[in-house]
Write an enzyme that holds these catalytic residues in place. Structure first.
Site, short mmCIF file in Angstrom:
data_model
loop_
_atom_site.label_atom_id
_atom_site.label_comp_id
_atom_site.label_asym_id
_atom_site.label_seq_id
_atom_site.Cartn_x
_atom_site.Cartn_y
_atom_site.Cartn_z
CD GLN A 131 -2.65 1.07 2.68
OE1 GLN A 131 -2.39 0.25 3.58
NE2 GLN A 131 -3.70 1.83 2.72
N GLY A 132 0.86 2.00 -1.08
CA GLY A 132 1.70 3.21 -1.20
C GLY A 132 0.90 4.47 -0.93
CE1 TYR A 133 -3.92 4.12 -0.80
CE2 TYR A 133 -5.10 4.88 1.12
CZ TYR A 133 -5.11 4.30 -0.12
OH TYR A 133 -6.31 3.92 -0.68
CB SER A 134 2.28 6.73 4.81
OG SER A 134 1.12 6.21 5.42
CB SER A 168 3.24 -3.24 5.55
OG SER A 168 3.06 -2.39 6.64
CD GLU A 251 -5.79 0.28 6.09
OE1 GLU A 251 -5.94 1.32 5.44
OE2 GLU A 251 -4.67 -0.12 6.49
CG ASN A 376 -6.24 5.24 19.44
OD1 ASN A 376 -6.45 4.39 18.58
ND2 ASN A 376 -6.11 4.96 20.72
#
Ligand SMILES: Cc1cc2nc3c(=O)[nH]c(=O)nc-3n(C[C@H](O)[C@H](O)[C@H](O)COP(=O)(O)OP(=O)(O)OC[C@H]3O[C@@H](n4cnc5c(N)ncnc54)[C@H](O)[C@@H]3O)c2cc1C
Length: 396
Positions: A131-134, A168, A251, A376
């Site tokens: 997953q290439g988001y952040s 990840s 997710e 959170n």
């Protein structure tokens, strides 16, 4: 509210449990209870073989529609599958990102050609995704991504440049879904695209990030004019935000519903350790063990409540929005409890790479539960704004 599963669902449970009993043994015995959170780097090849075994049994992607090779399993059945999987000690899934994120996203937003091209590899457990988001300056504020995608007329390909972080299993993945800016002058959630990028190419450089444990589950990923085809964008250029948010819904939703059984296994181990070393005689520890037990029951009740209602399209109801906040906080507290049960013994390790016990590894990994998949604080914003209808927080 529904308090139990139907007879048909219980029959399905029996089927799953029996299959696991007959197949998660022999050459796969060594990976039982392995490769979970904090242990992802272990038994990688064996767990890849296990993905293929699951496929042969028809147990990958069970929630996908039958037309794409799934079983069209209901949410209840998916929960049951995950519960039985954890109960049997099913190893951490190598293909979970493709199965639970890429697949449902392509099914919802992809073209037929994209589905035909990418879904079979995920189904067979052969093509792994990340997953290439952040990015360094885009985590909670995901709309701040700086990675760019430029359509190169000469080669008729997209060229992607920029940096992703905390990716990840990028080092094991064949593909990455990448959010990148298609309009260089855009800001925020406008002007983004959602790309399907092959990892095995010269424009992609994966650099592991060493964690507290001395191992590397996630990575920095650098894209330097990495290419992908004109059809490897999901949705229109500029419409990537809608797709990216649709994916986050998957997710935070059903994919984590069955994990209580995994938590139950960990909880049982904490109780065993407390009985073995006498910590269970400490009234403060007993109180915390009881609280953890109550928390597990609450999670179970909340899952059943979520399964009792929801949209006709299979979407979960508003109560689902407290789920991530609740389980992440509960799990982090279980990690702390485990360390207090172990006492000084839990704090002694020889030099890196550390040989962590399961409880030590669980403790370290649970520190990240309240961060990934939305912190959170972000979960509280979601509850306030979307579930309770409170005013939106000011945006910069
Ligand atoms: C184990 C793990 C695996 C991960 N895997 C992946 C992956 O595969 N792919 C991927 O793309 N990313 C991955 N991530 C990254 C994860 O999505 C981000 O860490 C997360 O979104 C938080 O972003 P950040 O780290 O930039 O923190 P920041 O967003 O910088 O947050 C820092 C602090 O500020 C708080 N904060 C930020 N904004 C607000 C606000 N508006 N209101 C109140 N408080 C706020 C946060 O809650 C946090 O406490 C992973 C992270 C972890 C820990």
């Amino acid at each position: 509210m529904k308090l139990s599963f139907s007879g048909e669902d219980e029959q399905f449970r029996e089927e799953v449990a029996t299959w696991l009993q007959h197949n998660l043994c022999g050459e796969f015995e060594s990976i039982r209870f392995r490769g979970g959170p904090g242990d992802e780097h272990m038994f990688v090849e064996e767990r890849k073989a296990w993905e293929r075994k699951l496929y042969e049994g028809g147990w990958t992607c069970i929630g996908w529609p039958k037309a794409y090779g799934g079983r069209g399993a209901s949410i209840e059945q998916q929960v049951i599958f995950n519960e039985e999987y954890a109960r049997a000690g099913g190893p951490g899934r190598m293909g979970h990102i493709g199965e639970t994120l890429t697949g449902p996203t392509l099914i919802a937003f992809g073209t037929e050609a994209q589905k035909q091209r990418f879904l079979p590899g995920i189904l067979r457990g052969e093509e792994l995704w990340c997953q290439g988001y952040s990015e360094p300056s885009a985590g909670s504020d995901l709309a701040n991504v700086k990675t760019r995608a430029r359509f190169d007329e000469a080669s008729a390909q997209w060229k992607i440049s920029g940096q992703k972080v905390w990716t990840s299993l990028a080092h094991e993945s064949h593909y990455c879904f990448v959010i990148a800016r298609t309009d260089p002058d855009s800001v925020g959630h406008r002007g983004l695209g959602f790309f399907l990028v092959a990892m095995d190419q010269s424009g992609v450089d994966v650099r592991p990030i060493e964690q507290l444990t001395g191992t590397s589950e996630f990575n920095e990923v650098f894209f330097d004019e990495a290419v992908c085809g004109p059809d490897d964008i999901v949705g229109a250029p500029g419409d990537g935000w809608k797709v990216a948010m649709g994916l986050l819904g998957f997710e935070r939703g059903v994919s984590t519903l069955g994990q209580q059984m995994l938590f139950q296994n960990e909880f049982d181990e904490v109780v065993r350790a407390a009985k073995a070393n006498g910590a269970a005689r400490d009234p403060a520890i007993r109180q915390r063990i009881a609280d953890a037990h109550v928390g597990l029951r609450i999670m179970r009740a909340n899952s059943m409540r979520m399964l009792s209602g929801g949209g006709e399209d299979g979407s979960l109801q508003k109560e689902a929005m407290i789920y991530k906040l609740y389980w992440a906080t509960w799990h982090r507290n279980l990690g702390k409890l485990a360390m207090d049960v172990l006492g000084a013994e839990g704090e002694i390790l020889e030099g890196a790479p550390y040989r962590l016990s399961r409880l030590q590894s669980m403790y370290l990994f649970t520190r990240s539960d309240t961060i990934y998949g939305g912190t959170n604080q972000i979960q509280r914003n979601i509850i306030a704004e979307r579930a309770l209808g409170m005013p939106r927080e000011p945006r910069g």
